[in-house]
Write an enzyme that holds these catalytic residues in place. Structure first.
Site, PDB file in Angstrom:
ATOM      1  N   HIS A   1     -77.920 -26.121  41.644  1.00 33.89           N
ATOM      2  CA  HIS A   1     -78.157 -26.604  40.278  1.00 33.89           C
ATOM      3  C   HIS A   1     -77.405 -27.918  40.115  1.00 33.89           C
ATOM      4  O   HIS A   1     -76.187 -27.980  40.305  1.00 33.89           O
ATOM      5  CB  HIS A   1     -77.649 -25.559  39.273  1.00 33.89           C
ATOM      6  CG  HIS A   1     -77.901 -25.923  37.851  1.00 33.89           C
ATOM      7  ND1 HIS A   1     -78.998 -25.466  37.148  1.00 33.89           N
ATOM      8  CD2 HIS A   1     -77.217 -26.705  37.004  1.00 33.89           C
ATOM      9  CE1 HIS A   1     -78.959 -25.945  35.912  1.00 33.89           C
ATOM     10  NE2 HIS A   1     -77.890 -26.703  35.799  1.00 33.89           N
TER      11      HIS A   1
ATOM     12  N   HIS B   1     -68.887 -22.629  34.281  1.00 38.84           N
ATOM     13  CA  HIS B   1     -67.971 -23.750  34.517  1.00 38.84           C
ATOM     14  C   HIS B   1     -67.002 -23.972  33.371  1.00 38.84           C
ATOM     15  O   HIS B   1     -67.130 -23.408  32.294  1.00 38.84           O
ATOM     16  CB  HIS B   1     -68.758 -25.034  34.847  1.00 38.84           C
ATOM     17  CG  HIS B   1     -69.441 -25.695  33.692  1.00 38.84           C
ATOM     18  ND1 HIS B   1     -69.334 -27.041  33.442  1.00 38.84           N
ATOM     19  CD2 HIS B   1     -70.227 -25.207  32.732  1.00 38.84           C
ATOM     20  CE1 HIS B   1     -70.037 -27.348  32.389  1.00 38.84           C
ATOM     21  NE2 HIS B   1     -70.598 -26.266  31.921  1.00 38.84           N
TER      22      HIS B   1
ATOM     23  N   GLU C   1     -68.562 -30.072  25.037  1.00 31.91           N
ATOM     24  CA  GLU C   1     -70.017 -29.933  25.068  1.00 31.91           C
ATOM     25  C   GLU C   1     -70.498 -29.319  23.756  1.00 31.91           C
ATOM     26  O   GLU C   1     -70.213 -28.160  23.473  1.00 31.91           O
ATOM     27  CB  GLU C   1     -70.449 -29.037  26.225  1.00 31.91           C
ATOM     28  CG  GLU C   1     -70.056 -29.560  27.595  1.00 31.91           C
ATOM     29  CD  GLU C   1     -70.519 -28.624  28.700  1.00 31.91           C
ATOM     30  OE1 GLU C   1     -71.360 -27.751  28.433  1.00 31.91           O
ATOM     31  OE2 GLU C   1     -70.019 -28.761  29.827  1.00 31.91           O
TER      32      GLU C   1
ATOM     33  N   HIS D   1     -68.513 -25.885  23.227  1.00 34.76           N
ATOM     34  CA  HIS D   1     -67.566 -25.465  24.258  1.00 34.76           C
ATOM     35  C   HIS D   1     -66.698 -26.687  24.510  1.00 34.76           C
ATOM     36  O   HIS D   1     -67.122 -27.639  25.151  1.00 34.76           O
ATOM     37  CB  HIS D   1     -68.303 -25.025  25.527  1.00 34.76           C
ATOM     38  CG  HIS D   1     -69.353 -23.975  25.264  1.00 34.76           C
ATOM     39  ND1 HIS D   1     -70.660 -24.108  25.643  1.00 34.76           N
ATOM     40  CD2 HIS D   1     -69.265 -22.787  24.628  1.00 34.76           C
ATOM     41  CE1 HIS D   1     -71.347 -23.029  25.266  1.00 34.76           C
ATOM     42  NE2 HIS D   1     -70.513 -22.216  24.641  1.00 34.76           N
TER      43      HIS D   1
ATOM     44  N   HIS E   1     -67.624 -21.306  30.060  1.00 28.79           N
ATOM     45  CA  HIS E   1     -68.923 -20.863  29.562  1.00 28.79           C
ATOM     46  C   HIS E   1     -69.922 -20.831  30.708  1.00 28.79           C
ATOM     47  O   HIS E   1     -69.598 -21.212  31.833  1.00 28.79           O
ATOM     48  CB  HIS E   1     -69.419 -21.755  28.413  1.00 28.79           C
ATOM     49  CG  HIS E   1     -69.521 -23.201  28.765  1.00 28.79           C
ATOM     50  ND1 HIS E   1     -68.441 -24.030  28.874  1.00 28.79           N
ATOM     51  CD2 HIS E   1     -70.588 -23.985  29.050  1.00 28.79           C
ATOM     52  CE1 HIS E   1     -68.826 -25.248  29.189  1.00 28.79           C
ATOM     53  NE2 HIS E   1     -70.122 -25.245  29.315  1.00 28.79           N
TER      54      HIS E   1
HETATM   55 FE   LIG Z   1     -71.528 -26.673  30.051  1.00 30.94          FE
END
Ligand SMILES: [Fe+2]
Length: 449
Positions: A301, A344, A350, A374, A380
């Site tokens: 990803h 992560h 974010e 976050h 999260h």
């Molecule tokens: Fe994130």
């Protein structure tokens, strides 16, 4: 280019030096400030960068208008009880919380044709949700939610603090600016740089959306590096309005956001009296559906920065005051890969919002018109339902995020949540942490994959 949902004409390109005339030959020829301008217009420069900024980054436009902007009465301060904006983001002013935070959709106002309805226009419907930094030192950002239901009749707004990147989520924005008109539909965004006067109408009635305000550098397209000369948001897809003007003489209210406060004044004519303009400091809109999505075609990803639409750079190379990132519909084809966003912890904040559909990393709870935050180093990742499904699904090529559009405002600054963002006027999902509580240990020391 005009159609039923957008009746206006535009010029194409990001960062271009545009020229636009609503009357033939209204732009002076060969110079900026002739002794007498065509049609008896006034010349006025709007500077978006310091005069002395290097040529490739310098932004300014010349406006040729019926009256200069200076023709207004003195401003007076609008007391805070009449608005919901703040730019005070100190430790004692806002809530810095290391928890994952998620808001249910911010409540729409009733339609204004209902007798019980409150009448709230775009400016009075702006609620600051989070932010960091300070507009007086030109370093920082604010995140606002607008919930509004009436037009800004004979009222214009301009912001001395920062640039607004507006993400409509529910209802179109019919925006009149000094540079011309834009119709902005959900799944499009509009950027209105500081200083530009504008008025927003809601042709679809009660409306809602998100605003990212940056106090420092203007938004720019991210560098593409090894991607090459093309990709992500392509410059040709950004649209800037063409000159149009009105000659309306009436009581007109001008509202200015200045150092996080609102000031108001009156003038006896419309500020949308620019007959011609030229320059590279302009409002623009962009259709998120035109994003050229690039991603892994082998494995793993990729970091979400690959989906950056626009960035406002900080003084630290590669580190943004704010990135505007989207998660558009696309193919997922990675082999032997856990395909959703990974777990992560990030040294950036974010903030996420959802324009439509179902977000790929959360099976439920994150809804259109809602949001999540976050902040720095707050862990999260996908919820337990999504983890289980993605760990076991067959990895054939599949479409991801069809019919949806989520986005992220990502900032290197530590975002604090305002009193409004913590109040009972919004709905914080206090059980959000439970999204991860069913993530069990699968550890087996005797078993290698
Ligand atoms: Fe994130």
């Amino acid at each position: 280019m005009t159609n039923k949902i957008d009746p206006y004409n535009y010029m194409k390109g990001f960062g271009n030096h545009f020229t636009s005339e609503a009357l033939k030959d209204a732009l002076p020829k060969g110079q900026n400030t002739p002794q007498k301008c065509p049609y008896g217009l006034y010349a006025e420069q709007l500077s978006g960068t310091a005069f002395t900024v290097d040529r490739k980054n310098n932004q300014r436009s010349w406006l040729y208008r019926i009256r200069p902007s200076v023709c207004h009465q003195p401003f007076t301060k609008l007391v805070p009880k009449f608005h919901h904006i703040t730019n005070k983001f100190g430790i004692d002013d806002v809530h810095h919380i290391p928890n994952q935070i998620r808001w249910s959709p911010f409540k729409l106002l009733p339609e204004n044709n209902k007798k019980t309805s409150v009448e709230t226009n775009f400016v009075h419907g702006l609620h600051t949700l989070a932010g960091a930094g300070d507009p007086t030192t030109k370093n920082g950002l604010a995140i606002h939610i607008y919930i509004a239901n009436v037009n800004m009749d004979n009222t214009a707004f301009y912001n001395s603090d920062g640039d607004f990147l507006i993400v409509p989520q529910y209802g179109r924005l019919d925006i009149t600016t000094e540079f011309g008109c834009l119709m902005v539909v959900p799944n499009e965004i509009v950027v209105i740089p500081r200083g530009i006067r504008y008025s927003i109408n809601f042709p679809d009635g009660s409306s809602r959306g998100y605003v990212l305000e940056v106090f420092g550098n203007h938004f720019e397209l991210p560098d593409l590096g090894p991607i090459g000369a093309n990709g992500l948001a392509n410059p040709r897809d950004f649209l800037t309005p063409v000159a149009s003007f009105e000659t309306k003489e009436c009581d007109f209210t001008i509202i200015n956001k200045y150092a996080g406060q609102l000031f108001v004044t009156q003038q006896d004519h419309s500020p949308f009296d620019v007959v011609a303009w030229y320059g590279n400091y302009v409002p623009y809109k962009y259709d998120l559906g035109k994003f050229n999505t690039i991603n892994s075609v082998s494995f793993d990803h990729v970091d979400p920065s690959i989906f950056t639409v626009l960035t406002s750079k900080s003084a630290f190379p590669g580190t943004a005051i704010a990135d505007f990132v989207i998660f558009p519909p696309r193919w997922a084809v990675q082999e032997h890969t856990f395909r959703p966003p990974y777990f992560h912890r990030n040294c950036m904040s974010e903030f996420m919002g959802l324009i439509s559909g179902v977000y790929e990393a959360k099976a439920e709870g994150f809804l259109p018109g809602g949001a999540s935050l976050h902040s720095h180093m707050t862990p999260h990742g996908p919820d337990s339902v999504t983890f289980k499904k993605a760990s076991n699904e067959e990895l054939k090529p599949v479409r991801v995020a069809d019919g949806t559009m989520s986005f992220m405002f990502e900032s290197s600054l530590m975002l604090g949540v305002t009193e409004w963002g913590m109040s009972n006027q919004v709905h914080i999902q206090h059980d959000y942490w439970e999204a991860w509580k069913d993530l069990k240990s699968h550890f087996d020391a005797t078993k290698e994959v």
